[in-house]
Design a protein around this motif. Structure first.
Motif, mmCIF file in Angstrom:
data_model
loop_
_atom_site.group_PDB
_atom_site.id
_atom_site.type_symbol
_atom_site.label_atom_id
_atom_site.label_comp_id
_atom_site.label_asym_id
_atom_site.label_seq_id
_atom_site.Cartn_x
_atom_site.Cartn_y
_atom_site.Cartn_z
ATOM 1 N N CYS A 72 0.836 -1.211 0.000
ATOM 2 C CA CYS A 72 0.000 0.000 0.000
ATOM 3 C C CYS A 72 0.869 1.259 0.000
ATOM 4 C CB CYS A 72 -0.943 0.007 1.191
ATOM 5 S SG CYS A 72 -2.301 -1.168 1.041
ATOM 6 N N ILE A 123 2.210 1.933 -3.462
ATOM 7 C CA ILE A 123 1.188 2.524 -4.331
ATOM 8 C C ILE A 123 1.038 4.010 -4.034
ATOM 9 C CG2 ILE A 123 -1.298 2.559 -4.844
ATOM 10 C CD1 ILE A 123 -1.201 -0.547 -4.426
ATOM 11 N N ASN A 166 1.816 7.185 -6.458
ATOM 12 C CA ASN A 166 0.825 8.236 -6.740
ATOM 13 C C ASN A 166 1.423 9.620 -6.517
ATOM 14 O OD1 ASN A 166 -1.149 6.383 -7.439
ATOM 15 N ND2 ASN A 166 -2.082 6.369 -5.411
ATOM 16 N N ARG A 201 9.872 2.805 -2.253
ATOM 17 C CA ARG A 201 8.954 1.755 -2.687
ATOM 18 C C ARG A 201 9.616 0.392 -2.549
ATOM 19 N NH1 ARG A 201 7.598 3.094 -8.566
ATOM 20 N NH2 ARG A 201 9.807 3.474 -8.529
#
Length: 69
Positions: free
Chosen positions: A22, A25, A29, A66
């Motif tokens: 999560c 992601i 974004n 990430r």
């Protein structure tokens, strides 16, 4: 969205209890938001990076944060 706001959002995500997936992601974004606002080039552009050191530093921080499981 100002760079300080992106940094704040990064810190909130980083310290959250979200799963690594999560978080990845949400970081992606934020990178997309930065690409639109700051016109981050898709390919390495040393001249642009020289003129936008704080922007590229934040962008790379998001990218490095990430994790891909």
């Amino acid at each position: 969205m100002k760079l300080a706001e992106i940094q704040k959002e990064y810190e909130e995500i980083y310290h959250s209890a979200l799963s690594d997936h999560c978080k990845a992601i949400k970081y992606a974004n934020l990178m997309t938001v930065m690409e639109g606002i700051y016109k981050v080039p898709m390919l390495k552009n040393e001249e642009w990076e020289k003129e936008n050191k704080t922007v590229i530093a934040m962008y790379r921080k998001l990218s490095r944060s990430r994790t891909f499981d």
